[in-house]
Design a protein around this motif. Sequence first.
Motif, PDB file in Angstrom:
ATOM      1  N   MET A  62       0.634  -1.251   0.118  1.00  0.00           N
ATOM      2  CA  MET A  62      -0.157  -0.111  -0.044  1.00  0.00           C
ATOM      3  C   MET A  62       0.783   1.342  -0.030  1.00  0.00           C
ATOM      4  O   MET A  62       0.448   2.440   0.372  1.00  0.00           O
ATOM      5  CB  MET A  62      -1.055  -0.123   1.057  1.00  0.00           C
ATOM      6  N   GLY A  63       2.106   1.030  -0.500  1.00  0.00           N
ATOM      7  CA  GLY A  63       2.932   2.205  -0.414  1.00  0.00           C
ATOM      8  C   GLY A  63       4.068   2.011   0.360  1.00  0.00           C
ATOM      9  O   GLY A  63       5.106   2.920   0.284  1.00  0.00           O
ATOM     10  N   ALA A 333     -10.955  10.882   9.405  1.00  0.00           N
ATOM     11  CA  ALA A 333     -11.206  10.212   8.351  1.00  0.00           C
ATOM     12  C   ALA A 333      -9.918   9.596   7.667  1.00  0.00           C
ATOM     13  O   ALA A 333      -8.948  10.168   7.922  1.00  0.00           O
ATOM     14  CB  ALA A 333     -12.040  10.839   7.254  1.00  0.00           C
ATOM     15  N   HIS A 334      -9.808   8.380   6.822  1.00  0.00           N
ATOM     16  CA  HIS A 334      -8.522   8.063   6.532  1.00  0.00           C
ATOM     17  C   HIS A 334      -8.139   8.795   5.310  1.00  0.00           C
ATOM     18  O   HIS A 334      -7.038   9.220   4.841  1.00  0.00           O
ATOM     19  CB  HIS A 334      -8.682   6.578   6.197  1.00  0.00           C
ATOM     20  N   ALA A 335      -9.267   9.057   4.312  1.00  0.00           N
ATOM     21  CA  ALA A 335      -9.049   9.658   2.855  1.00  0.00           C
ATOM     22  C   ALA A 335      -7.910   9.148   2.121  1.00  0.00           C
ATOM     23  O   ALA A 335      -7.072   9.943   1.734  1.00  0.00           O
ATOM     24  CB  ALA A 335      -9.153  11.151   3.319  1.00  0.00           C
ATOM     25  N   GLY A 386      -4.138   2.026  -3.255  1.00  0.00           N
ATOM     26  CA  GLY A 386      -4.033   3.451  -3.474  1.00  0.00           C
ATOM     27  C   GLY A 386      -4.121   4.224  -1.956  1.00  0.00           C
ATOM     28  O   GLY A 386      -4.974   4.903  -1.742  1.00  0.00           O
ATOM     29  N   GLY A 387      -3.294   3.537  -1.145  1.00  0.00           N
ATOM     30  CA  GLY A 387      -3.186   4.050   0.175  1.00  0.00           C
ATOM     31  C   GLY A 387      -4.335   3.126   1.217  1.00  0.00           C
ATOM     32  O   GLY A 387      -5.388   2.573   0.667  1.00  0.00           O
ATOM     33  N   PHE A 389      -3.732   2.980   5.117  1.00  0.00           N
ATOM     34  CA  PHE A 389      -3.882   3.871   6.370  1.00  0.00           C
ATOM     35  C   PHE A 389      -5.025   3.398   7.535  1.00  0.00           C
ATOM     36  O   PHE A 389      -5.221   3.826   8.508  1.00  0.00           O
ATOM     37  CB  PHE A 389      -4.196   5.349   6.189  1.00  0.00           C
ATOM     38  N   TRP A 504      -6.447   3.675  12.501  1.00  0.00           N
ATOM     39  CA  TRP A 504      -6.141   4.804  11.808  1.00  0.00           C
ATOM     40  C   TRP A 504      -4.464   4.823  11.896  1.00  0.00           C
ATOM     41  O   TRP A 504      -3.944   4.769  12.911  1.00  0.00           O
ATOM     42  CB  TRP A 504      -6.568   5.787  12.244  1.00  0.00           C
ATOM     43  N   ARG A 505      -3.850   5.394  10.835  1.00  0.00           N
ATOM     44  CA  ARG A 505      -2.207   5.354  10.879  1.00  0.00           C
ATOM     45  C   ARG A 505      -1.995   5.837  12.092  1.00  0.00           C
ATOM     46  O   ARG A 505      -2.140   6.805  12.507  1.00  0.00           O
ATOM     47  CB  ARG A 505      -1.822   6.172   9.676  1.00  0.00           C
ATOM     48  N   PHE A 624       1.894  12.956   7.481  1.00  0.00           N
ATOM     49  CA  PHE A 624       0.540  12.451   7.716  1.00  0.00           C
ATOM     50  C   PHE A 624      -0.150  12.724   9.171  1.00  0.00           C
ATOM     51  O   PHE A 624      -1.051  13.503   9.457  1.00  0.00           O
ATOM     52  CB  PHE A 624       0.496  10.835   7.758  1.00  0.00           C
TER      53      PHE A 624
ATOM     54  N   GLN B  96       5.259   6.077  -3.105  1.00  0.00           N
ATOM     55  CA  GLN B  96       4.858   5.201  -2.161  1.00  0.00           C
ATOM     56  C   GLN B  96       3.579   4.539  -2.711  1.00  0.00           C
ATOM     57  O   GLN B  96       3.836   3.508  -3.575  1.00  0.00           O
ATOM     58  CB  GLN B  96       4.578   5.939  -0.765  1.00  0.00           C
ATOM     59  N   CYS B  97       2.381   4.800  -2.199  1.00  0.00           N
ATOM     60  CA  CYS B  97       1.234   4.066  -2.836  1.00  0.00           C
ATOM     61  C   CYS B  97       1.214   4.303  -4.387  1.00  0.00           C
ATOM     62  O   CYS B  97       0.606   3.376  -5.330  1.00  0.00           O
ATOM     63  CB  CYS B  97      -0.017   4.247  -2.255  1.00  0.00           C
ATOM     64  N   TYR B  99      -0.812   6.215  -6.087  1.00  0.00           N
ATOM     65  CA  TYR B  99      -2.208   6.469  -6.730  1.00  0.00           C
ATOM     66  C   TYR B  99      -2.034   7.835  -7.310  1.00  0.00           C
ATOM     67  O   TYR B  99      -2.884   8.201  -8.293  1.00  0.00           O
ATOM     68  CB  TYR B  99      -3.408   6.271  -5.563  1.00  0.00           C
ATOM     69  N   ARG B 133      -1.395  11.737  -0.280  1.00  0.00           N
ATOM     70  CA  ARG B 133      -1.828  11.218   1.024  1.00  0.00           C
ATOM     71  C   ARG B 133      -0.657  10.631   1.927  1.00  0.00           C
ATOM     72  O   ARG B 133      -0.260  10.676   3.027  1.00  0.00           O
ATOM     73  CB  ARG B 133      -2.942  10.676   1.008  1.00  0.00           C
TER      74      ARG B 133
END
Lengths: 714, 151
Positions: A62-63, A333-335, A386-387, A389, A504-505, A624, B96-97, B99, B133
């Motif tokens: 996830m990155g 929120a994670h967003a 795409g993320g 978190f 959440w992260r 973040f 990183q991710c 996107y 993000r």
Amino acid sequence: MTTSRRAFLQAGTAAGSAFLLGFHIPLAQAADAAARAPFAPNAFIRIDPQGAVTLIMPQAEMGQGVYTSIAMILAEELDVPWAQVSIEAAPPSDKLYGNPLFGIQVTGNSNSIRAFWPSLRKAGAGARALLTEAAARRWKVAAQTCHTEAGTVKHVPSGRSLAYAALVEDAGHLSPPKDPPLKNPADFKTIGKSLKRLDTPEKVNGKALYGIDAMPPGVKFATLALCPVFGGKVGQVDDSKAQQVPGVRQIVVLEDLVAVVGDHMWAAKQGLAALGITWDEGPNANVTSETVWQQLRAASEKSGAVAKTSGDADKALASGERLDAAYELPFLAHAPMEPLNCTVHVKSDSCEVWVGTQVQTRAQSAAAQVTGLPLDKVTLHNHLLGGGFGRRLEADMVATATRIAKHVDGPVKVVWSREEDIQHDVYRPVYRDVLAASVADGRVVGWTHRITGSAIIARWLPPAFQKGIDIDGVDSAVDIPYDIQNLRVEFQRDEPPAVPTGFWRGVGPNNNVFAIESFMDELAKKAGKDPVAFRRGMLGKNPRLLAALDLAAGKSGWGSPLPARTGRGVAAQGAFGSFIATVAEVEVDENGDVRVHRIVCAVDTGIVVNPDTVVAQLQGGLIFGLTAALFGEITIDKGRVQQSNFQNYRMLRINEVPKIEVHLIASGAAPGGIGETGTTAAPPAVGNAIYAATGIRLRRLPIDRVLLAGRKGA
Amino acid sequence: MVNLHINGEVKAVDAANDTPLLWALRDVLGLTGTKFGCGIAQCGACTVHLDGKPIRSCVVPIGSIGERAITTIEAIGATPPGRRIQQAWLDLEVIQCGYCQSGQIMSAAALLANKPDPDDAAIDAAMAGNICRCGTYVRIRAAIRKAARSA
């Protein structure tokens, strides 16, 4: 093996020739496609008779760079050249690919490397031992007289050598040893190098496939509206106008949501906008942020379950100089940049799911539950995320999309609008931390810390919730890094009305590190000591964190003069098995706006697999955390979330980013976790720097610009 | 039916004139490299070039484009600034991710094409509309500078 169907990444090849097709071929099928009889001594390694090495990735990318780091560990112990390695995503299987720390297939809590370090090394070393044994038998020599080097077994006394490819068949007939000899870390050739990531070449040219990019033949596109009030239901739906929108194919009305299916997302969106929906808002329509906070504050005044006690905290609090404070954190929120989505094809006897998830087996189970199909009839294609978190530690998007797909003929891609994504998250809980401490002779002599908030673990991993204590909720509080003789930590579970909560992260330590490190700063002032010196005095038994603190203080120029309205703040943490000290330098202007100029971070995370990845995770994690500290807050009115998109749920942008310096400390200790650490570090360091700059103590996030502008009383 | 000039080819898109370019690219033409992030031009994930200028494809209707040239992430490597940006992104491991990175790369490539040696202020101005993000901004800034130097 055809590149149009096979999913793999070739290490060492340039952007042009690597393929990443969504990792969507199940293992058995992939094995069939490869040449016959590959050597597959365990679930993580496959070597075909041509010598091609495929490493199977249990964790989700996830990155955080985990595909590369896991492959590096396997390649190191297997002793194969990095350029010969391909990787493949594992299919869902708790049995084969369960995270050793969770028992199920989960990517989270910054523990991929921590959890898999022993088993991956053993997997690689075991395969290496078998290949060595196969060569020794062929040569009729003792295995101990042979060694491996870059994909080859060598017998120095006779000058013979054999490539792994030539040993695949023989090795396949041998049983893996129980305790294969691991490499001496001093001999590591791959681990410790900043090797290039395997997943990034496809991410610069649009070829990388995230869940939202799944395009099974004949796919239709859907978007949805959930009841804006948590727990509400659909009342009436007038679809007369929506049916006339060009490209709209179908309208699916379920108990709690309405979805529009179309030829493309725009048709679905237009169709949704044309619907006349009345909602049955249910019992939560009166919930507001105020009611949430009233309930939480009331709960936080009551005693909680004791998570840790040592000495006599109450007696110690009566001695020395006492300070009391409470800290509060909002819903977040994670967003992730990739909005929630899931593509599902429900057939009469099977189901296919395309998604990016941190919980492969739970995602598969969610679809099985909704369809009533047995697990083995549900095929999960796990994509790049795409993320994550923490948002993709839930499988709600899979269940929801499958419920919609049950009514659709053929595959359907359900995509949440950004607004739905933000308004139907599982939110980082609100927390209230009530702390009391007494200081004497320049150190803390008594300490009580009561954490009040949601017990996410009770919902997410019920067996781990014991005696009223959320083990994540108290993480970094029960193991506070400072030497405090008399201490009590309590957890008070309080679930907010209506609002669903999730990881959440930064998870539990997010809250605890903010509260503890803010309070430590207040106590330093009470004790009349410099914030770094005060912490140093209590880190005698924690040499790794002490060294990080000294390094961060030194590199940041701690103590040197700064301009007016500018200050430095420090935070230290031992979370996730990593020891990190952070110094932030911020400026607060007369309007209360905060500009973070510089962050210096010193990190001891034990043995580092890929140093550049660790640095990247710190850089990103700090940003973040800055977003949360400076902007992050989800508020509730009339039972619904008031924020909707990036215009009112702000993210830090490039023009707001400070200089960031990350200093790694060499260590031979077992690897620590790193993905969440920057996120927990930034908020207290910034809060403490704001205090240094202004004399105003913020006990609540996000920062209060009105307070900082001096327009209301502290 | 709308004809669009995309990456050097003319593509017929069977969708209404008011359809945002983003959805025509992704859902009708299968060019999924361009990403959906917010739908209201707040995040930049959907950035493509229209006659070399960066635009947010989530708010540009296909009926408004005419014969102007659309370039997407799938083809940006064919331009010298695009190729340099992609290489710098890999050299410095920006991603990183990933996107948001299609949009980041498109914004950065347009910046370099327009301003071969951008300073921090120019980078901020060109890139502040692109949210990441994962927080890769520090490396994005460094990679743009590296790509500029490699010209």
